[in-house]
Enzyme design. Sequence first.
Site, mmCIF file in Angstrom:
data_model
loop_
_atom_site.group_PDB
_atom_site.id
_atom_site.type_symbol
_atom_site.label_atom_id
_atom_site.label_comp_id
_atom_site.label_asym_id
_atom_site.label_seq_id
_atom_site.Cartn_x
_atom_site.Cartn_y
_atom_site.Cartn_z
ATOM 1 C CB SER A 139 1.920 -1.335 6.621
ATOM 2 O OG SER A 139 1.022 -2.101 5.831
ATOM 3 C CD GLU A 377 -7.069 -5.967 13.061
ATOM 4 O OE1 GLU A 377 -6.403 -5.545 14.009
ATOM 5 O OE2 GLU A 377 -8.163 -5.471 12.728
#
Length: 396
Positions: A139, A377
Amino acid sequence: MTHRPEGPAKAAARYLTEERVGIQKLARDFAMKEVLPVANELDPVQGTIPDRLREQMAEMGFFGLLIPEEHGGLGVGVFEYCLVAEELARAWLSVSGLLARGNGMGGGFTPEQRAEMLPKVARGEYLGAYALSEAEAGSDVANLSCRARRDGDEWVIDGTKMWCTYADQSDYLVLFARTAPDKDPAKPHRGISAFLIEKERGGFPAGITGTKVRKIGYHGWHTWELAFDGFRVPASALLGEEGKGFYLAVSGLEVGRAHTAARAIGLARAALEDSIAYVQQRVQFGRPIGDFQSIRFKIAEMAAEIEAARQLMYSVATEIDLGGCCSGEAAMAKFVASEMAERVTSAAVQIHGGAGYTTDFAVERHWRDARLTRIFEGTSEIQLRVISDEPLGKAP
């Protein structure tokens, strides 16, 4: 006269033009006739997506949906891209991911590279893979430690990358590495550059080694940890401006999140359709279990959740095609759809009872793969961070 709210079919009609319905039908027929039987055969044994499926996708133009007609693509929009993704994911999530090996690539190409390479991408002859994430930079993409240093007319790359799906079968990698000598603690995203690494399909060049990641799902292709050891590329391999690779990495997030939402919806729809078929033929206490209210209501909840997520995804895809900025809405679509997909696929396993916990029915595949949509994603937690930034402002 009482106003009747639009039902799902009427609401969808506002989006689904005749051309879009044709693309959707083409993808649905291909998915159900060609992809689903292969998924049912190969996923249980972790087999690889056959070349013929990729070739058929190329023939139908699926790798060039977002590529302009002048470069050999279909020149349609993100909406059509998501329509195809949902249909393919209904059959096999991994095959829907192949779409992005074409349509999702090409960022940072010069006009000359676009003219040369995009026609090959549209034909399925030049498909790519991303080498972005690292063990300590998932992330936190700005925290990259893989480095590229200039040595004359070459760049020398050292470091490791994680979660590189399709890296072996791709024709090129888009690699992100730190080119600034030192990381700026205040602005760590600065000094990251992107590189185009061309390679032979089916392996890795000298200087790159790969280790397969042992996954619980997303079978059909391999995901890799890549190690770069003094790997050299020419100076011309730099994509875009040196030090600005971070912006290239995040430039396609809205499209990627809409695409992931569509794939999650396809998985959930698969679970719903499989469950409807099952409850109509599974008999207990002398009746199909679909006659029992608890099962009927569960099916109704699944259908409602899927349609709500689909309408949000349609809205986001439309906004992207209109050129609007909708990072918050794209994050919402991805969050809502992926969280929904895990709930719906889990409910499908429950509806199937003990049979759902076997590999004899595809609902366990849908369940395993749906769990991934909450992670890739951008995790659900990252989506909530993006969404919360709009009403509350960016957190320090």
